[in-house]
Design a protein around this motif. Structure first.
Motif, mmCIF file in Angstrom:
data_model
loop_
_atom_site.group_PDB
_atom_site.id
_atom_site.type_symbol
_atom_site.label_atom_id
_atom_site.label_comp_id
_atom_site.label_asym_id
_atom_site.label_seq_id
_atom_site.Cartn_x
_atom_site.Cartn_y
_atom_site.Cartn_z
ATOM 1 N N ILE A 189 40.836 18.161 -10.355
ATOM 2 C CA ILE A 189 41.349 18.896 -9.360
ATOM 3 C C ILE A 189 40.395 18.179 -8.084
ATOM 4 N N VAL A 190 40.691 18.685 -6.805
ATOM 5 C CA VAL A 190 40.027 17.909 -5.862
ATOM 6 C C VAL A 190 38.598 18.281 -5.636
ATOM 7 N N CYS A 191 38.193 19.418 -5.879
ATOM 8 C CA CYS A 191 36.745 19.681 -6.106
ATOM 9 C C CYS A 191 36.526 20.986 -6.867
ATOM 10 N N LEU A 192 35.334 20.951 -7.302
ATOM 11 C CA LEU A 192 35.335 22.204 -8.475
ATOM 12 C C LEU A 192 35.244 23.559 -7.634
ATOM 13 N N GLY A 193 35.093 23.143 -6.548
ATOM 14 C CA GLY A 193 35.116 24.748 -5.351
ATOM 15 C C GLY A 193 36.515 25.286 -5.579
ATOM 16 N N ARG A 194 37.326 24.387 -6.068
ATOM 17 C CA ARG A 194 38.693 25.023 -5.932
ATOM 18 C C ARG A 194 38.864 25.945 -7.070
ATOM 19 N N LEU A 195 38.093 26.156 -8.096
ATOM 20 C CA LEU A 195 38.389 26.791 -9.273
ATOM 21 C C LEU A 195 37.929 28.235 -9.097
ATOM 22 N N ASP A 196 38.785 29.126 -9.466
ATOM 23 C CA ASP A 196 38.334 30.650 -9.334
ATOM 24 C C ASP A 196 38.393 31.237 -10.535
ATOM 25 N N GLU A 197 37.829 32.490 -10.769
ATOM 26 C CA GLU A 197 37.679 33.199 -11.881
ATOM 27 C C GLU A 197 38.812 33.266 -12.791
ATOM 28 N N LYS A 198 39.986 33.285 -12.141
ATOM 29 C CA LYS A 198 41.291 33.594 -12.794
ATOM 30 C C LYS A 198 41.716 32.365 -13.593
#
Lengths: 376, 169
Positions: free
Chosen positions: A118-127
């Protein structure tokens, strides 16, 4: 002629927009006094600007890092390239193949082949993280990298927040640590029970009870009607981010204690500004005979603080939910609003008008009180 | 800023109520009257006060005093119908519409002003007892009248309304 320019415009829109912006949901637009510029602070390319009440976005330079989506409380932004649906399906595919799910950012020098980039880990959300576990992975390894020189440094902080809430949620259901955020590949723990899958299987069994075709459609149609009726109201729509997470929590039946809660004081004069401004209908007013009641559902609340800011008498306060015995919260209580505060109808002795108050022995209405104080 | 002033001349008024009728006709969709004729006679609507009480009490900041001409307007999209402004205004200018559950008030017929026409009430007055003037057009005598305004509580909220009384006989 159909207008070549129009067609060209359509094409260019189709190609260039990586970001969908719903300005009418923005908190700055809903209420003048609120200044929320979290999205502008977080954007690594600084393409988002908040000028007064307007949100100015240069969509062309977006790199779809998803930080704005992550940070916005009311769901103004929606990422189109590498959308949530796409990521979810990728994660599901990977989780079906292997027991360990690898996730790493595209800026990383160490190259992996089998995993999600992914572009950055900040893209990940809980879901997204929980989805992986639900789909069959025993654990998730998120590759920790050195973020000091990266221009998307903020992503790390965002991700750490997501990780902590995720692990809070998981604590209720498993003793084992299932999400690793380390530099080196963690050793697999042996007592890895697949508790998550069992729960999901149970759920799907109950929902697929023996229907014949016609019955099934009857049931479905009812659901569709309800859903469309809900969407017709312009507010009361949950931000998609929160909605997705809630559905997942529902399937896991996790009781969370870190929920927002409101406290009212008796200074309230029942102008109902707070409930009108609430973007998700978490706070609403119900009128019964001679009685007005504020009702609140903490699962809908996004802690945007519009109610607190708008209150003229500072009578509303946003606090943390305290686990008292009176209110027991379950994650599937989406339709349940809790009574917070109520006021009774009274008649003013000076102007003979009806008004609502929470104080027992108030004889003069708020307006007459004010006039007596300020004006001679 | 050039503030608009209503000037009302008691001596000329015949209590014909044509200003009220014109106002009601103009604002048909509101279903109520924004201008009233009180027994003295005083024809009164919103005074577009210097420090409007209605603006002060609005919980959602729907009421605005325009900086360029001092006209106080209600944004009906933002109004939530809490009736605070209608109750608190000392001249009862905001009107709460029961059918629309929103508050409306005089906006000096903004659409007409933009086309350089006078508001309906001013235009309709048979005796020309109501006038609308900008701050620059006021005479010295009228400026004097602003300083000792005879409307109640004018010291606190500074209504922009000039009342020319009938001289005591």
């Amino acid at each position: 002629m159909l207008g070549l320019g129009k067609i060209f415009e359509l094409f260019s829109n189709f190609n260039l927009t990586r970001l969908e912006v719903k300005e009418e949901l923005c908190l700055n637009y809903r209420f003048k006094q609120k200044v929320c510029n979290r999205c502008a602070e977080v954007c690594p390319n600084s393409i988002i600007n908040v000028e007064g009440r307007k949100l100015i976005v240069k969509k062309d330079n977006c790199n779809s890092c998803g930080f704005c989506y992550q940070v916005c409380p009311t769901g103004v932004f929606n990422i189109l390239e590498g959308s949530n649906a796409k990521l979810t399906s990728e994660i599901r595919n990977l989780a079906n193949k292997e027991s360990r799910l690898k996730i790493y950012c595209s800026q990383h020098k160490r190259k992996f082949k089998d995993g999600l980039e992914i572009v950055c880990l900040g893209r990940l959300d809980e879901k997204l993280l929980l989805e992986g576990l639900l789909a069959g992975a025993t654990d998730i390894w998120i590759v920790d990298t050195d973020c000091t020189d990266c221009k998307m440094q903020i992503g790390e902080e965002l991700f750490k927040e997501v990780l902590s809430t995720c692990q809070d949620l998981l604590q209720a259901n498993s003793i084992q640590n299932r999400i690793y955020y380390t530099n080196d590949e963690p050793i697999e723990e042996k007592r890895s029970s697949l508790k998550f899958n069992k729960i999901e299987a149970n759920n799907s069994q109950t929902s697929e009870e023996s229907f014949n075709r016609r019955d099934l459609f009857k049931v479905l149609r009812k659901g569709v009607r309800q859903a469309s009726a809900k969407q017709l109201k312009d507010k009361g729509a949950l931000p998609s981010k929160q909605d997705r997470l809630l559905q997942l929590i529902k399937s896991l039946d996790i009781r969370s204690t870190n929920l927002p809660w409101l406290e009212f004081s008796s200074d309230c004069d029942f102008c109902q500004g707070c409930s009108h401004l609430c973007p998700t209908d978490a706070l609403k007013v119900e009128e019964e005979e001679e009685r007005l009641t504020f009702k609140f559902n903490p699962l809908f609340c996004t802690s945007c603080q519009l109610c607190e800011i708008s209150c003229f008498y500072n009578a509303v306060r946003l606090t943390d939910f305290k686990n008292n015995n009176k209110v027991q919260l379950a994650a599937n209580d989406l339709d349940r609003h809790y009574e917070l505060f109520s006021g009774y109808k009274a008649r003013c002795q000076q102007c003979d008008d009806e008004f609502y108050t929470a104080k027992n022995e108030q004889k003069v209405c708020f307006n007459c009180q004010y006039v007596a104080e300020v004006i001679i | 800023m050039t503030q608009y002033y209503f000037i009302f001349n008691q001596e000329l008024c015949t209590e014909c109520n044509s200003c009220v009728i014109a106002c009601v006709q103009k604002n048909e969709e509101i279903d109520g009257q924004l201008r009233r004729v009180l027994p003295h006679p005083i024809s009164i609507s919103c005074n577009h006060c210097q420090e409007p009480l209605c603006q002060e009490v609005c919980p959602v900041n729907a009421i605005n005093k325009r900086p360029q001409d001092g006209i106080v307007t209600v944004n009906s999209e933002e109004c939530i119908g809490c009736k605070r402004c209608a109750k608190r205004c000392l001249y009862q200018a905001p009107y709460f519409s029961e059918t629309k559950m929103k508050t409306y008030k005089c906006d000096l017929c903004l659409d007409r002003l933009n086309n350089k026409m006078l508001p309906k009430c001013v235009e309709s007055c048979l005796m020309q007892a109501i006038e609308l003037k900008q701050e620059v057009e006021l005479s010295n005598k009228e400026k004097n009248l602003i300083a000792n305004n005879s409307l109640p509580n004018s010291g606190v909220i500074k209504p922009n309304y000039i009342l020319k009384k009938i001289e005591e006989r």
